[in-house]
Design a protein around this motif. Structure first.
Motif, PDB file in Angstrom:
ATOM      1  N   TRP A   1      -4.310   6.680  -0.830  1.00  0.00           N
ATOM      2  CA  TRP A   1      -4.211   7.810   0.093  1.00  0.00           C
ATOM      3  C   TRP A   1      -4.761   9.069  -0.552  1.00  0.00           C
ATOM      4  O   TRP A   1      -4.906   9.155  -1.778  1.00  0.00           O
ATOM      5  CB  TRP A   1      -2.773   8.054   0.558  1.00  0.00           C
ATOM      6  N   ALA A   2      -5.061  10.037   0.313  1.00  0.00           N
ATOM      7  CA  ALA A   2      -5.504  11.349  -0.161  1.00  0.00           C
ATOM      8  C   ALA A   2      -4.947  12.410   0.773  1.00  0.00           C
ATOM      9  O   ALA A   2      -4.706  12.162   1.955  1.00  0.00           O
ATOM     10  CB  ALA A   2      -7.033  11.426  -0.190  1.00  0.00           C
ATOM     11  N   SER A   3      -4.723  13.600   0.232  1.00  0.00           N
ATOM     12  CA  SER A   3      -4.290  14.738   1.045  1.00  0.00           C
ATOM     13  C   SER A   3      -4.770  16.004   0.369  1.00  0.00           C
ATOM     14  O   SER A   3      -5.277  15.975  -0.767  1.00  0.00           O
ATOM     15  CB  SER A   3      -2.758  14.765   1.207  1.00  0.00           C
ATOM     16  N   GLY A   4      -4.600  17.130   1.054  1.00  0.00           N
ATOM     17  CA  GLY A   4      -5.030  18.395   0.487  1.00  0.00           C
ATOM     18  C   GLY A   4      -4.272  18.771  -0.768  1.00  0.00           C
ATOM     19  O   GLY A   4      -4.777  19.517  -1.617  1.00  0.00           O
ATOM     20  N   SER A   5      -3.060  18.241  -0.902  1.00  0.00           N
ATOM     21  CA  SER A   5      -2.212  18.622  -2.033  1.00  0.00           C
ATOM     22  C   SER A   5      -2.208  17.592  -3.161  1.00  0.00           C
ATOM     23  O   SER A   5      -1.553  17.798  -4.179  1.00  0.00           O
ATOM     24  CB  SER A   5      -0.773  18.836  -1.553  1.00  0.00           C
ATOM     25  N   GLY A   6      -2.908  16.492  -3.001  1.00  0.00           N
ATOM     26  CA  GLY A   6      -2.902  15.505  -4.061  1.00  0.00           C
ATOM     27  C   GLY A   6      -3.584  14.215  -3.648  1.00  0.00           C
ATOM     28  O   GLY A   6      -4.054  14.072  -2.518  1.00  0.00           O
ATOM     29  N   ARG A   7      -3.641  13.283  -4.586  1.00  0.00           N
ATOM     30  CA  ARG A   7      -4.262  11.980  -4.357  1.00  0.00           C
ATOM     31  C   ARG A   7      -3.420  10.904  -5.024  1.00  0.00           C
ATOM     32  O   ARG A   7      -2.775  11.136  -6.038  1.00  0.00           O
ATOM     33  CB  ARG A   7      -5.675  11.945  -4.962  1.00  0.00           C
ATOM     34  N   SER A   8      -3.438   9.739  -4.432  1.00  0.00           N
ATOM     35  CA  SER A   8      -2.702   8.611  -4.999  1.00  0.00           C
ATOM     36  C   SER A   8      -3.313   8.184  -6.329  1.00  0.00           C
ATOM     37  O   SER A   8      -4.528   8.325  -6.548  1.00  0.00           O
ATOM     38  CB  SER A   8      -2.724   7.433  -4.021  1.00  0.00           C
ATOM     39  N   ARG A   9      -2.482   7.646  -7.177  1.00  0.00           N
ATOM     40  CA  ARG A   9      -2.966   7.004  -8.396  1.00  0.00           C
ATOM     41  C   ARG A   9      -2.906   5.491  -8.259  1.00  0.00           C
ATOM     42  O   ARG A   9      -3.197   4.765  -9.208  1.00  0.00           O
ATOM     43  CB  ARG A   9      -2.111   7.447  -9.596  1.00  0.00           C
ATOM     44  N   LYS A  10      -2.533   5.018  -7.070  1.00  0.00           N
ATOM     45  CA  LYS A  10      -2.358   3.580  -6.877  1.00  0.00           C
ATOM     46  C   LYS A  10      -3.487   3.012  -6.023  1.00  0.00           C
ATOM     47  O   LYS A  10      -4.029   3.685  -5.154  1.00  0.00           O
ATOM     48  CB  LYS A  10      -0.995   3.295  -6.241  1.00  0.00           C
ATOM     49  N   ARG A  11      -3.803   1.767  -6.306  1.00  0.00           N
ATOM     50  CA  ARG A  11      -4.806   1.035  -5.532  1.00  0.00           C
ATOM     51  C   ARG A  11      -4.216  -0.311  -5.126  1.00  0.00           C
ATOM     52  O   ARG A  11      -3.349  -0.851  -5.807  1.00  0.00           O
ATOM     53  CB  ARG A  11      -6.078   0.809  -6.358  1.00  0.00           C
ATOM     54  N   SER A  12      -4.678  -0.852  -4.021  1.00  0.00           N
ATOM     55  CA  SER A  12      -4.138  -2.115  -3.515  1.00  0.00           C
ATOM     56  C   SER A  12      -5.270  -3.053  -3.124  1.00  0.00           C
ATOM     57  O   SER A  12      -6.400  -2.626  -2.857  1.00  0.00           O
ATOM     58  CB  SER A  12      -3.240  -1.862  -2.303  1.00  0.00           C
ATOM     59  N   ARG A  13      -4.934  -4.333  -3.081  1.00  0.00           N
ATOM     60  CA  ARG A  13      -5.926  -5.323  -2.655  1.00  0.00           C
ATOM     61  C   ARG A  13      -6.326  -5.114  -1.194  1.00  0.00           C
ATOM     62  O   ARG A  13      -7.490  -5.298  -0.833  1.00  0.00           O
ATOM     63  CB  ARG A  13      -5.381  -6.744  -2.864  1.00  0.00           C
ATOM     64  N   LEU A  14      -5.375  -4.727  -0.351  1.00  0.00           N
ATOM     65  CA  LEU A  14      -5.699  -4.534   1.063  1.00  0.00           C
ATOM     66  C   LEU A  14      -6.727  -3.415   1.237  1.00  0.00           C
ATOM     67  O   LEU A  14      -7.652  -3.531   2.047  1.00  0.00           O
ATOM     68  CB  LEU A  14      -4.426  -4.224   1.858  1.00  0.00           C
TER      69      LEU A  14
ATOM     70  N   SER B   1      -7.725 -12.181 -10.856  1.00  0.00           N
ATOM     71  CA  SER B   1      -6.287 -12.412 -10.705  1.00  0.00           C
ATOM     72  C   SER B   1      -5.476 -11.496 -11.608  1.00  0.00           C
ATOM     73  O   SER B   1      -4.246 -11.423 -11.472  1.00  0.00           O
ATOM     74  CB  SER B   1      -5.958 -13.873 -11.020  1.00  0.00           C
ATOM     75  N   THR B   2      -6.151 -10.796 -12.514  1.00  0.00           N
ATOM     76  CA  THR B   2      -5.442  -9.920 -13.455  1.00  0.00           C
ATOM     77  C   THR B   2      -5.739  -8.444 -13.221  1.00  0.00           C
ATOM     78  O   THR B   2      -5.382  -7.610 -14.053  1.00  0.00           O
ATOM     79  CB  THR B   2      -5.816 -10.287 -14.903  1.00  0.00           C
ATOM     80  N   SER B   3      -6.402  -8.113 -12.099  1.00  0.00           N
ATOM     81  CA  SER B   3      -6.707  -6.705 -11.829  1.00  0.00           C
ATOM     82  C   SER B   3      -5.420  -5.936 -11.579  1.00  0.00           C
ATOM     83  O   SER B   3      -4.364  -6.504 -11.285  1.00  0.00           O
ATOM     84  CB  SER B   3      -7.639  -6.579 -10.618  1.00  0.00           C
ATOM     85  N   ARG B   4      -5.511  -4.619 -11.653  1.00  0.00           N
ATOM     86  CA  ARG B   4      -4.332  -3.769 -11.498  1.00  0.00           C
ATOM     87  C   ARG B   4      -4.060  -3.411 -10.034  1.00  0.00           C
ATOM     88  O   ARG B   4      -3.191  -2.594  -9.745  1.00  0.00           O
ATOM     89  CB  ARG B   4      -4.510  -2.491 -12.324  1.00  0.00           C
ATOM     90  N   LEU B   5      -4.795  -4.014  -9.112  1.00  0.00           N
ATOM     91  CA  LEU B   5      -4.554  -3.765  -7.694  1.00  0.00           C
ATOM     92  C   LEU B   5      -3.185  -4.309  -7.305  1.00  0.00           C
ATOM     93  O   LEU B   5      -2.787  -5.399  -7.720  1.00  0.00           O
ATOM     94  CB  LEU B   5      -5.615  -4.444  -6.828  1.00  0.00           C
ATOM     95  N   ARG B   6      -2.471  -3.549  -6.460  1.00  0.00           N
ATOM     96  CA  ARG B   6      -1.185  -4.036  -5.974  1.00  0.00           C
ATOM     97  C   ARG B   6      -1.427  -5.280  -5.117  1.00  0.00           C
ATOM     98  O   ARG B   6      -2.320  -5.311  -4.278  1.00  0.00           O
ATOM     99  CB  ARG B   6      -0.466  -2.941  -5.182  1.00  0.00           C
TER     100      ARG B   6
ATOM    101  N   VAL C   1       0.858  -1.188   0.000  1.00  0.00           N
ATOM    102  CA  VAL C   1       0.000   0.000   0.000  1.00  0.00           C
ATOM    103  C   VAL C   1       0.895   1.239   0.000  1.00  0.00           C
ATOM    104  O   VAL C   1       1.838   1.321   0.796  1.00  0.00           O
ATOM    105  CB  VAL C   1      -0.915   0.024   1.243  1.00  0.00           C
ATOM    106  N   GLU C   2       0.586   2.199  -0.860  1.00  0.00           N
ATOM    107  CA  GLU C   2       1.343   3.445  -0.864  1.00  0.00           C
ATOM    108  C   GLU C   2       0.952   4.269   0.360  1.00  0.00           C
ATOM    109  O   GLU C   2      -0.223   4.535   0.581  1.00  0.00           O
ATOM    110  CB  GLU C   2       1.056   4.232  -2.151  1.00  0.00           C
ATOM    111  N   ARG C   3       1.943   4.680   1.147  1.00  0.00           N
ATOM    112  CA  ARG C   3       1.672   5.332   2.441  1.00  0.00           C
ATOM    113  C   ARG C   3       2.126   6.789   2.407  1.00  0.00           C
ATOM    114  O   ARG C   3       3.292   7.089   2.658  1.00  0.00           O
ATOM    115  CB  ARG C   3       2.384   4.563   3.560  1.00  0.00           C
ATOM    116  N   ARG C   4       1.204   7.665   2.110  1.00  0.00           N
ATOM    117  CA  ARG C   4       1.432   9.106   2.154  1.00  0.00           C
ATOM    118  C   ARG C   4       0.140   9.768   2.589  1.00  0.00           C
ATOM    119  O   ARG C   4      -0.934   9.171   2.524  1.00  0.00           O
ATOM    120  CB  ARG C   4       1.833   9.643   0.771  1.00  0.00           C
ATOM    121  N   GLY C   5       0.212  11.015   3.020  1.00  0.00           N
ATOM    122  CA  GLY C   5      -1.000  11.746   3.366  1.00  0.00           C
ATOM    123  C   GLY C   5      -1.851  10.985   4.360  1.00  0.00           C
ATOM    124  O   GLY C   5      -1.351  10.374   5.309  1.00  0.00           O
TER     125      GLY C   5
END
Length: 374
Positions: free
Chosen positions: A188-201, A227-232, A126-130
């Motif tokens: 993740w999301a923040s006031g200055s931006g949003r993630s472009r990544k998604r995860s299975r978790l 099994s072929t989705s783009r989720l991390r 999972v990308e961890r920011r904001g």
């Protein structure tokens, strides 16, 4: 050896559904409560007092207490842990930022674990920011768990307050963290931006925390089931357990069983006699025991990977308590491609035997348990 609260939370129902003895869980909950900091945070690992705060393990302890009290019927221990629960939820809710979500990461002195990424030493899928989406989802689930404990202890005001907070978190998660272009919850999301990544978790916890509309949850389940989705991906038994549980709860039992076969069955096909800490079915056999940057770093007998037995008992056998202490249960085996299913589920009130062959289901329960067929 060490008591990690995330591992504990994953294993509560596994203890309940396999050995029926929840005393180790009770002791672990109390040991963890004894390490609580003055701030209300819980040490991520015990049993010794320490300063390590693992953000996602705080809601996990609350969820574990709720499940322990439900399966055991032990309200005395819930009452002992009540002050700890109150302080822990206060700690989390006090850290809701301007986005209406828990965080942001850059302003808190905790470690947000979530899960390991086997392919990247000490990495996370999972990308961890904001403000990290799944942490707010876990906190919403913890608020609901806290409310259920409050109900059982006769604390209606606390229960109502935490349910309202859970509803506000779910609303903010839908507003801030759903991406229409990707048809899913971002990391993740923040006031200055949003993630472009998604995860299975993140997708799994949307189901487990009941976040999103019915249509949004179906899209999350579609991605989890593919099994072929783009989720991390998830590579640990910990992350995969939540994927399995989300698929079962979301009404995709066959997809859940297929994942069990490919992940846990894949371990068995490679000669495992106990379940490994992490596993990647696509990984070369020469690297399968590598973990934490060490060639032989993988634990070959890891508690959190055994959590899947709770899903087998609760969904494939279909035994789910409908009253604290399992005095009443519903039995409804999942509709999956198994010709027959047999098993025994121990409970605080005695063992229940289930046998399904085709559409015929036979249930044998002791006199102290009332069974309803689903």
């Amino acid at each position: 050896r060490l008591l990690w609260l995330g591992d504990l939370a994953a294993m509560v129902r596994a203890f309940a559904c396999t050995i029926g003895d929840l005393r180790p869980v009770r002791r672990s909950l109390l040991l963890a409560a004894a390490t609580q900091h003055r701030s209300g945070a819980l040490a991520g690992v015990g049993p010794h007092p320490n300063t390590l705060v693992v953000a996602d393990y705080i809601p996990q302890w609350i969820i574990a207490l709720d499940e322990y009290a439900w399966y055991s019927g032990d309200l005395d221990t819930a009452a002992v842990c009540w002050p700890t629960l109150q302080r822990a939820l206060h700690y989390l809710l006090e850290r809701i930022g301007p986005e209406g979500l828990v965080g942001p990461e850059e302003e808190n002195d905790w470690w947000l674990f979530l899960d390991w990424e086997k392919r990247e030493p000490f990495g996370c899928p999972v990308e961890r920011r904001g403000s990290v989406t799944v942490l707010s989802m876990m906190t919403a689930a913890a608020c609901e768990s806290g409310a259920r404990v409050a109900d059982r202890l006769g604390e209606p005001r606390s229960a109502a307050r935490w349910r309202q907070q859970a509803a506000r978190l779910r609303e903010q998660l839908c507003e801030r963290c759903w991406d229409d272009d990707q048809n899913g919850f971002i990391d993740w999301a923040s006031g200055s931006g949003r993630s472009r990544k998604r995860s299975r978790l993140t997708a799994a916890w949307a189901i487990l925390a009941n976040v999103g509309s019915a249509a949004q949850q179906q899209l999350a389940l579609d991605a989890l089931a593919s099994s072929t989705s783009r989720l991390r991906p998830s590579t640990t038994g910990y992350g995969q357990y939540y994927n399995v549980e989300a698929l079962f709860r979301g009404g995709r039992p066959q997809a859940a069983l297929d994942l069990i076969r490919s992940y846990w069955g894949g371990m068995l096909e490679r000669g495992a006699s106990t379940f490994w800490e992490s596993f990647d079915p696509a990984e070369d056999r020469a690297d399968e025991l590598q973990m934490y940057g060490r060639k032989w770093g993988l634990s070959l007998c890891h508690g959190w990977s055994g959590a899947v037995v709770a899903a087998l008992a609760g969904h494939v056998l279909g035994v789910r308590p409908t009253a604290a202490g399992c005095r009443t249960v519903t039995v409804q085996p999942a509709a999956v491609d198994l010709a027959w299913v047999r098993g025994v589920v121990p409970t605080a009130a005695g063992s229940i035997t289930i046998a399904r062959e085709g559409t015929q289901v036979e249930v044998v329960a002791p006199p102290g348990i009332t069974v309803t067929r689903g």
